[in-house]
Write a protein that holds these residues in place. Sequence first.
Motif, mmCIF file in Angstrom:
data_model
loop_
_atom_site.group_PDB
_atom_site.id
_atom_site.type_symbol
_atom_site.label_atom_id
_atom_site.label_comp_id
_atom_site.label_asym_id
_atom_site.label_seq_id
_atom_site.Cartn_x
_atom_site.Cartn_y
_atom_site.Cartn_z
ATOM 1 N N THR A 37 0.842 -1.195 0.000
ATOM 2 C CA THR A 37 0.000 0.000 0.000
ATOM 3 C C THR A 37 0.879 1.248 0.000
ATOM 4 O OG1 THR A 37 -1.705 -1.185 1.231
ATOM 5 C CG2 THR A 37 -1.813 1.221 1.256
ATOM 6 N N LEU A 38 0.549 2.200 -0.863
ATOM 7 C CA LEU A 38 1.348 3.412 -1.005
ATOM 8 C C LEU A 38 0.635 4.613 -0.393
ATOM 9 C CD1 LEU A 38 2.565 3.082 -4.710
ATOM 10 C CD2 LEU A 38 3.706 2.282 -2.628
ATOM 11 N N SER A 39 1.403 5.638 -0.095
ATOM 12 C CA SER A 39 0.827 6.895 0.382
ATOM 13 C C SER A 39 0.139 7.606 -0.771
ATOM 14 C CB SER A 39 1.923 7.786 0.960
ATOM 15 O OG SER A 39 2.773 8.249 -0.083
ATOM 16 N N GLN A 40 -0.677 8.608 -0.437
ATOM 17 C CA GLN A 40 -1.371 9.365 -1.474
ATOM 18 C C GLN A 40 -0.379 10.052 -2.404
ATOM 19 O OE1 GLN A 40 -4.967 9.287 -1.305
ATOM 20 N NE2 GLN A 40 -4.689 9.856 -3.428
ATOM 21 N N GLY A 41 0.706 10.594 -1.830
ATOM 22 C CA GLY A 41 1.711 11.262 -2.643
ATOM 23 C C GLY A 41 2.393 10.326 -3.626
ATOM 24 N N GLN A 42 2.630 9.078 -3.210
ATOM 25 C CA GLN A 42 3.230 8.089 -4.106
ATOM 26 C C GLN A 42 2.251 7.688 -5.212
ATOM 27 O OE1 GLN A 42 4.256 5.427 -0.809
ATOM 28 N NE2 GLN A 42 6.392 5.472 -1.528
ATOM 29 N N LEU A 43 0.969 7.580 -4.852
ATOM 30 C CA LEU A 43 -0.039 7.249 -5.867
ATOM 31 C C LEU A 43 -0.102 8.326 -6.946
ATOM 32 C CD1 LEU A 43 -2.996 5.919 -3.677
ATOM 33 C CD2 LEU A 43 -1.515 4.583 -5.180
ATOM 34 N N PHE A 44 -0.047 9.590 -6.517
ATOM 35 C CA PHE A 44 -0.081 10.676 -7.492
ATOM 36 C C PHE A 44 1.110 10.597 -8.446
ATOM 37 C CE2 PHE A 44 -2.520 13.334 -4.180
ATOM 38 C CZ PHE A 44 -3.721 12.832 -4.638
ATOM 39 N N THR A 45 2.261 10.200 -7.926
ATOM 40 C CA THR A 45 3.443 10.036 -8.771
ATOM 41 C C THR A 45 3.200 8.966 -9.828
ATOM 42 O OG1 THR A 45 4.944 10.740 -7.016
ATOM 43 C CG2 THR A 45 5.886 9.402 -8.776
ATOM 44 N N LEU A 46 2.585 7.849 -9.426
ATOM 45 C CA LEU A 46 2.323 6.771 -10.376
ATOM 46 C C LEU A 46 1.286 7.184 -11.423
ATOM 47 C CD1 LEU A 46 2.345 3.505 -8.220
ATOM 48 C CD2 LEU A 46 3.965 4.192 -9.988
ATOM 49 N N TYR A 47 0.217 7.854 -11.002
ATOM 50 C CA TYR A 47 -0.763 8.323 -11.980
ATOM 51 C C TYR A 47 -0.104 9.231 -13.015
ATOM 52 C CZ TYR A 47 -4.661 6.704 -9.063
ATOM 53 O OH TYR A 47 -5.552 5.940 -8.344
ATOM 54 N N ASP A 48 0.767 10.099 -12.548
ATOM 55 C CA ASP A 48 1.407 11.067 -13.438
ATOM 56 C C ASP A 48 2.394 10.400 -14.391
ATOM 57 O OD1 ASP A 48 1.809 13.672 -14.368
ATOM 58 O OD2 ASP A 48 3.524 13.979 -13.049
ATOM 59 N N ARG A 49 3.080 9.371 -13.906
ATOM 60 C CA ARG A 49 4.102 8.711 -14.718
ATOM 61 C C ARG A 49 3.543 7.651 -15.658
ATOM 62 N NH1 ARG A 49 8.932 6.206 -11.507
ATOM 63 N NH2 ARG A 49 9.271 5.483 -13.649
ATOM 64 N N SER A 50 2.359 7.151 -15.388
ATOM 65 C CA SER A 50 1.832 6.010 -16.132
ATOM 66 C C SER A 50 1.393 6.389 -17.545
ATOM 67 C CB SER A 50 0.652 5.387 -15.382
ATOM 68 O OG SER A 50 1.064 4.849 -14.147
ATOM 69 N N GLU A 51 1.559 5.442 -18.439
ATOM 70 C CA GLU A 51 1.061 5.582 -19.818
ATOM 71 C C GLU A 51 -0.407 5.196 -19.908
ATOM 72 O OE1 GLU A 51 3.086 6.593 -22.434
ATOM 73 O OE2 GLU A 51 4.553 7.005 -20.851
ATOM 74 N N LEU A 52 -0.864 4.370 -18.960
ATOM 75 C CA LEU A 52 -2.226 3.862 -18.992
ATOM 76 C C LEU A 52 -2.610 3.406 -17.585
ATOM 77 C CD1 LEU A 52 -4.739 2.863 -20.691
ATOM 78 C CD2 LEU A 52 -3.523 0.670 -20.910
ATOM 79 N N VAL A 53 -3.854 3.676 -17.181
ATOM 80 C CA VAL A 53 -4.423 3.170 -15.929
ATOM 81 C C VAL A 53 -5.577 2.244 -16.285
ATOM 82 C CG1 VAL A 53 -5.689 3.787 -13.829
ATOM 83 C CG2 VAL A 53 -3.709 5.147 -14.541
ATOM 84 N N VAL A 54 -5.625 1.078 -15.635
ATOM 85 C CA VAL A 54 -6.642 0.070 -15.953
ATOM 86 C C VAL A 54 -7.376 -0.334 -14.679
ATOM 87 C CG1 VAL A 54 -7.094 -2.194 -16.960
ATOM 88 C CG2 VAL A 54 -5.214 -0.788 -17.855
ATOM 89 N N ILE A 55 -8.703 -0.367 -14.752
ATOM 90 C CA ILE A 55 -9.548 -0.828 -13.649
ATOM 91 C C ILE A 55 -10.402 -1.975 -14.156
ATOM 92 C CG2 ILE A 55 -11.472 -0.198 -12.129
ATOM 93 C CD1 ILE A 55 -10.312 2.632 -12.042
ATOM 94 N N THR A 56 -10.429 -3.076 -13.406
ATOM 95 C CA THR A 56 -11.151 -4.278 -13.837
ATOM 96 C C THR A 56 -12.182 -4.736 -12.815
ATOM 97 O OG1 THR A 56 -9.303 -5.591 -12.963
ATOM 98 C CG2 THR A 56 -9.295 -5.131 -15.324
ATOM 99 N N ALA A 57 -12.615 -3.843 -11.929
ATOM 100 C CA ALA A 57 -13.526 -4.212 -10.840
ATOM 101 C C ALA A 57 -14.826 -4.804 -11.364
ATOM 102 C CB ALA A 57 -13.839 -2.979 -9.996
ATOM 103 N N THR A 58 -15.369 -5.776 -10.627
ATOM 104 C CA THR A 58 -16.656 -6.371 -10.992
ATOM 105 C C THR A 58 -17.820 -5.647 -10.327
ATOM 106 O OG1 THR A 58 -16.427 -7.983 -9.200
ATOM 107 C CG2 THR A 58 -15.671 -8.653 -11.390
ATOM 108 N N SER A 59 -17.528 -4.797 -9.354
ATOM 109 C CA SER A 59 -18.534 -3.950 -8.714
ATOM 110 C C SER A 59 -17.830 -2.689 -8.249
ATOM 111 C CB SER A 59 -19.177 -4.678 -7.525
ATOM 112 O OG SER A 59 -20.099 -3.837 -6.865
ATOM 113 N N ASP A 60 -18.496 -1.540 -8.407
ATOM 114 C CA ASP A 60 -17.818 -0.282 -8.116
ATOM 115 C C ASP A 60 -18.838 0.813 -7.887
ATOM 116 O OD1 ASP A 60 -15.332 0.794 -7.651
ATOM 117 O OD2 ASP A 60 -14.648 0.655 -9.722
ATOM 118 N N GLY A 61 -18.417 1.837 -7.152
ATOM 119 C CA GLY A 61 -19.247 3.016 -6.977
ATOM 120 C C GLY A 61 -18.796 4.094 -7.937
ATOM 121 N N SER A 62 -18.202 5.148 -7.393
ATOM 122 C CA SER A 62 -17.586 6.200 -8.214
ATOM 123 C C SER A 62 -16.113 6.229 -7.848
ATOM 124 C CB SER A 62 -18.233 7.560 -7.945
ATOM 125 O OG SER A 62 -19.532 7.608 -8.455
#
Length: 359
Positions: free
Chosen positions: A287-312
Motif C-alpha cells: 500500500t502506497l501513500s497518497q503522494g506516491q499514488l499521485f506520482t504513479l498516476y502522473d508517470r503512467s502511460e495507462l491506468v486500468v480498472i477491472t472491478a466487478t462492482s464499483d461506486g464512483s
Amino acid sequence: MAITTRDRQHSNFRMDTKPISVLYLADPNSIHDIKWMSYFSCSKNYQCYVVSRKKHLSELFQQDKFENDYNIKILGSIDDFSVSRLWVTIPLYFKLRRFIKKYGIDVMHIMYAEPNALVSLITPNNIKKILTTRGSDVLLTIPGFLKGKGLLNRVVTSAYRAAFLRFNHITCTSDSQITSVQNILCRQSHNTTIHLIRTGIDLSVVNKRLPVDLNPADKKIIFFPRNMRSVYNHELALEAIELLPDKIKKTYQYVFLNSDSADKIYVEKIRDLISKSSADSVILLPTLSQGQLFTLYDRSELVVITATSDGSPVSAMEAMFFKTPLIIPPLEYDAHIFGRVTRFPEWKAQSLYNQRTCQ
C-alpha cells in the motif's frame, strides 16, 4: 461536502451553542473516510470521534499522529455486529451505549454499509443516524444476501432492511447506489432521505508527490490502482497482459498495489499468477501513500480498472485529473463523470486487450 459554509450561515444552527458531537464508525486508514471526517473536525462547530472495526486498528496504526493531524479522537475498536452470535453483539451494544453517553453523541455517522449499517439496530433512537455507502457494499454484497436462499440469508436480509430504515439520511456516491438502497428499503414508506453526494479529489494535495521505488526505474508504466480484493478482478488484467505482443511485454512494467492486503489468500493467488506471467516486469507493491499514488498516476502511460462492482472510483478520477489514458469495466458508472472514458464491453481478457491504447 454535505454542508457548505453558506449552508451554515443560512441554517438555524447557532454558533454560540455547544458543538455537535459526531461519532463515526469508520476506517481511520481510509482517505475517503478521512475526507468526510476532517471536513467537520476542522470546524469548531463539531466535536468528532471515531470507532473502528478491529481489523482497521493494527499495531502499526499511529493513533497520536492521526488525532493531532485531524482533530478526531479515536475511542477504540469494536467487534462487527452479528445476527447469529449474540455473545458478540450484546457486549457491542453496551460498549456503544457507553461511548454515546460518555461523549454526549448527537449524531452517529456510519461509513460503508456492509456490515457496519447493522450497528444502527443497537443505536439509541434519540440520536440522528447517517449512513454513507461507497459501491460494492450496496451494489454487490448486501444484494447478495437479498438474493440468497436459506434461513440465515432471510434473517440477514431482514436485519439490513430494518437497519436501513433506522437511518435519517443515507448518502450515496452514484445513481446506481441510490437505486440499490431503494431496493434494500423495499420501496416501502420510510422517513429516510437519500442523497447523491459524489466523491472527488482533494485538489489541495495532488501536487504533494512522493518518490516510488520501481525496478527497473526507466520502463514505462501501466498501472492497476485498485486494492487486492477479489471484487477488483486482477486475474482478468493478468490474463489480458498475457495476450499482449512480446514487444509491449518487454517495453512496459505492470504495477499492482496492496501486497499487504488483509485478504492474504487472494494476494497469494495473484502472486502465483504474476510468477507465471511471461511479461518482463509485473510488480506487486505494498500500500502506497497518497503522494506516491499521485506520482504513479502522473508517470503512467495507462491506468486500468477491472472491478466487478464499483461506486464512483476516486482512482479513476485521479487518473483523469492527470490526463492519463484510462480503461474501465462495463459497469453502470456515473455518466456525468465517466461518460467519455474507454470501457471494455465484456468480462473477457480479449475484450480488455482489444481496448489497449499502448502501441
